[in-house]
Enzyme design. Sequence first.
Site, short mmCIF file in Angstrom:
data_model
loop_
_atom_site.label_atom_id
_atom_site.label_comp_id
_atom_site.label_asym_id
_atom_site.label_seq_id
_atom_site.Cartn_x
_atom_site.Cartn_y
_atom_site.Cartn_z
N HIS A 265 43.28 41.41 40.95
CA HIS A 265 43.66 42.10 39.63
C HIS A 265 42.36 42.97 39.06
O HIS A 265 42.73 44.30 38.89
CB HIS A 265 44.32 41.08 38.59
CG HIS A 265 45.40 40.59 39.35
ND1 HIS A 265 46.48 41.08 39.99
CD2 HIS A 265 45.76 39.16 39.20
CE1 HIS A 265 47.33 40.07 40.44
NE2 HIS A 265 46.85 38.92 40.10
N ASP A 316 50.89 39.66 46.28
CA ASP A 316 51.06 38.59 45.17
C ASP A 316 52.30 37.69 44.92
O ASP A 316 52.51 36.76 45.84
CB ASP A 316 50.49 39.27 43.94
CG ASP A 316 50.21 38.36 42.91
OD1 ASP A 316 50.01 37.11 43.13
OD2 ASP A 316 49.91 38.98 41.74
ZN LIG Z 1 48.07 35.92 42.19
#
Ligand SMILES: [Zn+2]
Length: 450
Positions: A265, A316
């Site tokens: 991220h 994800d």
């Molecule tokens: Zn994750």
Amino acid sequence: MLLHAEQALLPEGWARDVRVRIVAGRIAEVTPGAAPEGERVACLLPALANLHSHAFQRAMAGMTEARTAGQDSFWTWRALMYRFLDRLTPPDVEAIAAQVMVEMAEAGYAAVTEFHYLHHAPDGSAYADRAEMAGRIAAASAETGLGLTLLPVIYERGGCDGRALTGGQRRFHNDPGGFGAMLEATSRHLKALPPDAALGVAPHSLRAVTPETLARVAQMTLGPIHMHLAEQQAEVDEVLAATGARPVSWALDQLPLGPRWCLVHCTQMTPRETACLAATGAVAGLCPITEANLGDGIFDATGWRAGGGAWGVGSDSNILISLAEELRSLEYSQRLRDRARAVLAAADRSVGRTLWDEAARGGARAAGRASGAIAAGLWADLLAPDMAAPVLAGRRGDEILDGFVFCGTAGLVDRLWSAGRPLVRAGRHVARDVIAQRFRATLAGLRDRT
Ligand SMILES: [Zn+2]
């Protein structure tokens, strides 16, 4: 096996009439300008490695899109996710992971890096085989043929204040000793897979592990090390309060960051943090669809690339499995922020080409997988786009990648190989129907058990 591509994207650029010889899953030889021989495809690209997935979350995709009380956020989503995973059994996880892997192959991924944290029974006790759940992920990889880099996750506390894990989180818990035992058991499961399978570790986040554990776990592997970092502002505030430093600044000071690390991220960074982190060689693990779905914020891809940073994409939460959409979402996030076009294009190539080249390289590095290009010695992770699709009609060179990334869907993959294993033909995974049938039965069973 021999493939002959009318055009192919090689490390030095586009080439015509390329013969690719594959031996034992690896590319043995690449010959441009060759006479046609073997199986023919119109175009050949390096297939990408997906660098971040939590497979089980696919089963709750789209189930948290209604408003709840107050303001919906990452944290309300997480509470719903925990309630859901309370019910998952090992066979459920295997069925869901297989479905996810089928969809990934059809989207253009040849491998997945699974950030695996659902370890234990619902009451928090370990299964007889401590790596039972990891074994289920490996079994899904064996069934689907998708390349696997498995990252068992250590998750030891509920926050920087050291609070215990509660409720659904108890299924994630390991202390470093238990984690070491699980890692060892996991490596035994991976021995049943083809030799491109890899093992690494994943300290979940700075919230979930102590600095001591982080240092110890990083010593447990020679493979990749992945960690969630600076996804949410609340996480930044919590780490700042606990340590006196923002998460990325803390990581820069305290961790031996380098190319084996993938930081997932990195949404909340200052310009200085962006430049310093990019310079370490660590890969930024970007998940643009999930980050948009969860309202995380916008990653500074222009600053990251200006600093020479490596990056790749992952799916994800698996809310949507689309390689094209991950790449174009990243580009569009920058366009919307900067009110500009072609933001991430390198000077000598189009946006689609730039995104593909960089995500292929970064994804392979993050996965600890010798792939990401059509070159001798690498695993034969290859993708033949559907050049008969109207949207790709008549395209050559970079135009193909711009069409694939900006104009299409997962349906633009015609064929895909993972380490030479043929997984997708005419856009369909070879075991799609049987795996989808089992997935439907699994979801029906989960609903019945509520
Ligand atoms: Zn994750």
